[in-house]
Design an enzyme around this catalytic site. Structure first.
Site, mmCIF file in Angstrom:
data_model
loop_
_atom_site.group_PDB
_atom_site.id
_atom_site.type_symbol
_atom_site.label_atom_id
_atom_site.label_comp_id
_atom_site.label_asym_id
_atom_site.label_seq_id
_atom_site.Cartn_x
_atom_site.Cartn_y
_atom_site.Cartn_z
ATOM 1 N N HIS A 32 51.622 50.518 39.651
ATOM 2 C CA HIS A 32 50.775 50.952 40.768
ATOM 3 C C HIS A 32 51.589 51.973 41.572
ATOM 4 O O HIS A 32 52.815 51.908 41.587
ATOM 5 C CB HIS A 32 50.472 49.702 41.603
ATOM 6 N N ASP A 64 56.920 43.360 41.131
ATOM 7 C CA ASP A 64 55.702 43.538 41.924
ATOM 8 C C ASP A 64 54.753 42.395 41.549
ATOM 9 O O ASP A 64 54.173 42.393 40.470
ATOM 10 C CB ASP A 64 55.091 44.910 41.607
ATOM 11 N N GLN A 79 49.473 41.119 42.052
ATOM 12 C CA GLN A 79 48.304 40.615 41.332
ATOM 13 C C GLN A 79 48.526 39.222 40.743
ATOM 14 O O GLN A 79 47.590 38.639 40.209
ATOM 15 C CB GLN A 79 47.907 41.572 40.195
ATOM 16 N N LYS A 84 45.503 39.554 48.748
ATOM 17 C CA LYS A 84 45.065 39.404 47.357
ATOM 18 C C LYS A 84 44.805 37.943 47.005
ATOM 19 O O LYS A 84 44.356 37.642 45.916
ATOM 20 C CB LYS A 84 46.139 39.918 46.395
ATOM 21 N N CYS A 97 44.773 53.515 41.847
ATOM 22 C CA CYS A 97 46.138 53.736 42.357
ATOM 23 C C CYS A 97 47.174 53.712 41.242
ATOM 24 O O CYS A 97 48.304 53.256 41.440
ATOM 25 C CB CYS A 97 46.496 52.732 43.444
#
Lengths: 408, 139
Positions: A123, A201, A204, A227, A366
Site C-alpha cells: 500500500h 504492515d 488488514q 479497520k 492506494c
C-alpha cells in the site's frame, strides 16, 4: 459464526440504512469497517462520564480517562500478544506508525549505501515513507517481486534478497488488493538470520484473524483501529522494547518530555510516552478497546473463516462472468476480491452498484505501482467482514451481471 | 438513478467514442488522471495559428469521462483557443449547477452529472486535460 450471524448483524446499526429503497450491503471493509452499537455506546458513555485529559490531572475524570486510555493499551498488547505493554505506542493509524519508524529508527539507522527491502504489493502507506527515507539517506531500495497475476509473493526471490542482508525489510502481512496472506513468520525468520530489521504492515490482518507478534518474530508491526470495528483516528505501532528505547523522539511537546529547560536540551521519557507528544486520541482509545473486546467475544479465528469463505464464494461465482479478471490466488487466504471487467470501467461499476445499495471500492486501492504492473490501473474490490452474509455475494454477482449488460 | 446519468446519447459516446486514438503530428498534448477512481486520459491537439484544427484523445476511463472526451473533441475542433477557454469555463458551470451560458446542444447531455458530485470530476477531466494541453507545446 454462521449460527449467530443474525445476532452479530443485529449489533450493527448501519445495516438499517437503505439506498434507493435497497438494503445497504457494505463490501468496503478493507477501506474501513463499520461500528457495532457497543463501540458507539462506549464512546458516548465515555464522553458523558469519564472524559478529561490523560496522565496529568489528579481529579476524578482525569483518573477515569487515564485508566481507560491505559486499559486500551493493555487490550492492544494482548490482541498482538506483545511481551510488554510499553511496547504499544498509540498513533493516528498504520500510516503514522510507518512514518514514525521511518523518521526515527530510519534516520538513525539507514546509512548511505544501505538497502531497504520492500515488496511489490505494498500500500502507498508502507511504500512512500521508505522511498522518501531512502532518497534522503542515499540508500538503495529493492523489491521482492509478485508472481504472475498477484497470486503470491515470490518467496524464492524474498529468500535470496534477504540473504544479502538488507538493513530493513518492510512488508505487508495481508495486502489490501490480492486476497492473500504473506507467510510473515517465514519472512521474519529469513530476515533475522541476516540481521535484518523487520516492519510488518498489519492494517488488514489485525482484528481480522489472530496475529501474534512473538510467533511472527517481527521487530515492528503497525495496525489501525478503524479497520477492526473501532473508531478512526487511532492505531498502534508495536516495537521491540530494546529498539523503541534506543529510538529518538519524533514529535516534540507535552507528555513526551521528562525535563525541559530554556537553556539546555530537554530529556525525554521512556517509550511509549516518548512517542506520544500532545493530547492523544483518548476517546478513540476507549472505543478501540471496546471494539477489541467485541472481536474477542466473537472470536478472531471464526471471523477469519467467515470472511474468507465469503470471498471464496464470490470468486467461484465471479469467475463465470465473461471478461472478468480476478487478481490474486483462486483459493482465498483473506476476505477480499479485487477484479476488473473487460469493457466496463471500475468507476462505473461502483456507481452502478451503489445505485442498487451495494458499496464497492473502485480505483487503484492506494497501490498504484502494483495495479499498474498487473495491467489494471483501475479495478473494483469487494471486501468481506463479520457482518456480511452469503446473500451479499449473490447480490454482488447479480449486480455485476446487470452492469455488464448495461455498459458493454 | 442510472438513467439520469447514463443517458442513451452518452452511452453511445462511451461505447463508440469519436476522435479516440493517437493524433499524428500533434502540436500540443497533455495527460490527465483522476487519482481517486483511476481515469487516465491523454489529449492531443493540432493548433494552426490560434485555431484548434484537430483534437483526439486516448486512455482508459469510465463511461462518463470517455463520453465527455468524445463530445468535447468534436465540439472544440475549429474553435479559436480563446473560444475553447470560454467554452471550458461554461462547461464547468454546467457541471456545477446543471445549466451553463451559451453551451452547444451536444454538451447538454452531461447536464445530469451535477446531481452526482462524485462523478463531476469524471466529466471535467477531459476539459481540464484539454486546457492543460493548449498550454503544453509538444517537443
Amino acid at each position: 459464526m454462521a449460527s449467530n450471524l443474525s445476532e452479530i448483524r443485529g449489533q450493527f446499526p448501519f445495516l438499517k440504512e437503505t439506498v434507493n429503497g435497497h438494503p445497504l450491503i457494505y463490501l468496503d471493509s478493507a477501506a474501513s469497517s463499520q461500528k457495532p452499537a457497543r463501540v458507539i455506546g462506549r464512546m458516548s458513555r465515555f464522553m458523558e462520564s469519564e472524559y478529561a485529559n490523560v496522565h496529568r490531572g489528579i481529579h476524578l475524570l482525569s483518573e477515569r480517562a487515564t485508566a481507560a486510555y491505559e486499559n486500551a493499551r493493555t487490550s492492544v498488547a494482548k490482541l498482538l500478544n506483545a511481551p510488554r505493554e510499553e511496547e504499544v505506542v498509540f498513533t493516528r493509524g498504520t500510516t503514522e506508525s510507518v512514518n514514525l519508524v521511518a523518521n526515527t529508527w530510519g534516520r538513525e539507522n539507514i546509512k548511505p549505501g544501505d538497502t531497504i527491502l520492500l515488496t511489490e504489493m505494498e500500500h502507498h502507506s508502507n511504500l512512500l515513507p521508505w522511498l522518501k527515507l531512502a532518497r534522503d539517506a542515499d540508500a538503495n531500495v529493492e523489491f521482492v517481486p509478485v508472481l504472475e497475476n498477484g497470486v503470491a509473493l515470490d518467496l524464492d526471490s524474498a529468500r535470496r534478497l534477504l540473504a544479502k542482508g538488507p538493513k530493513l525489510f518492510a512488508f505487508v502481512h495481508i495486502p489490501n488488493t490480492l486476497g492473500l496472506e504473506n507467510p510473515a513468520a517465514d519472512l521474519c525468520a529469513w530476515a533475522s538470520a541476516s540481521g535484518t530489521t523487520t516492519f510488518v504492515d498489519g492494517a488488514q490482518s489485525v482484528g481480522h484473524q489472530p496475529v501474534d507478534v512473538q510467533e511472527m518474530g517481527c521487530d515492528f508491526l503497525a495496525c489501525s483501529s478503524h479497520k477492526m470495528c473501532g473508531p478512526s483516528g487511532i492505531g498502534a505501532l508495536w516495537g521491540r522494547h530494546e529498539i523503541l528505547s534506543a529510538m529518538p523522539p519524533w514529535q516534540y511537546g507535552g507528555e513526551m518530555v521528562d525535563r525541559a529547560y530554556y537553556d539546555k536540551p530537554a530529556t525525554y521519557r521512556e517509550p511509549p510516552a516518548r512517542f506520544e507528544a500532545g493530547t492523544p486520541p483518548i476517546l478513540e482509545a476507549a472505543g478501540w478497546a471496546e471494539a477489541i473486546a467485541f472481536l474477542n467475544d466473537t472470536g478472531l479465528e471464526a471471523i477469519r473463516e467467515h470472511s474468507v469463505s465469503l470471498a471464496n464464494a464470490a470468486v467461484q461465482q465471479l469467475q463465470k462472468i465473461d471478461g472478468l479478471r480476478i487478481f490474486g490466488p483462486v483459493a482465498r487466504q483473506a476476505g477480499l476480491v479485487t477484479f476488473s471487467i473487460e469493457g466496463v470501467h471500475a468507476h462505473d461499476v461502483a456507481f452502478f452498484a451503489n445505485e442498487r445499495g451495494l458499496a464497492l471500492r473502485a480505483g487503484h486501492h492506494c497501490a498504484q505501482p502494483l495495479m499498474r504492473m498487473l495491467g489494471s490501473p483501475s479495478s473494483s474490490r469487494a471486501s468481506f467482514y463479520l457482518y456480511n452474509q452469503p446473500s451479499d455475494v449473490d447480490a454482488l454477482v447479480a449486480i455485476l451481471h446487470e452492469a455488464v449488460a448495461f455498459f458493454r | 438513478m442510472d438513467n439520469e446519468l447514463y443517458q442513451a446519447v452518452l452511452m453511445q459516446h462511451s461505447k463508440q467514442p469519436r476522435n479516440f486514438g493517437p493524433l499524428e503530428n500533434p502540436t500540443h498534448a497533455a495527460d490527465g488522471h483522476n487519482a481517486l477512481c483511476g481515469d487516465e486520459i491523454s489529449v492531443a491537439l493540432r493548433i494552426d495559428g490560434n485555431t484548434v484544427a484537430e483534437a483526439k484523445f486516448t486512455g482508459s476511463a469510465c463511461a462518463i469521462c470517455t463520453a465527455s472526451a468524445s463530445i468535447m473533441t468534436g465540439e472544440v475542433k475549429g474553435l479559436t483557443c480563446d473560444a475553447v477557454q470560454t467554452l471550458a469555463g461554461n462547461f464547468r458551470a454546467l457541471l456545477k449547477d446543471g445549466t451553463g451560458p451559451e453551451l452547444p446542444k451536444k454538451l447538454e447531455v452531461l447536464s445530469g452529472v451535477h446531481q452526482f458530485p462524485q462523478r463531476v470530476k469524471c466529466a471535467a477531466l477531459p476539459w481540464e486535460t484539454l486546457v492543460s494541453a493548449m498550454q503544453s507545446p509538444v517537443g
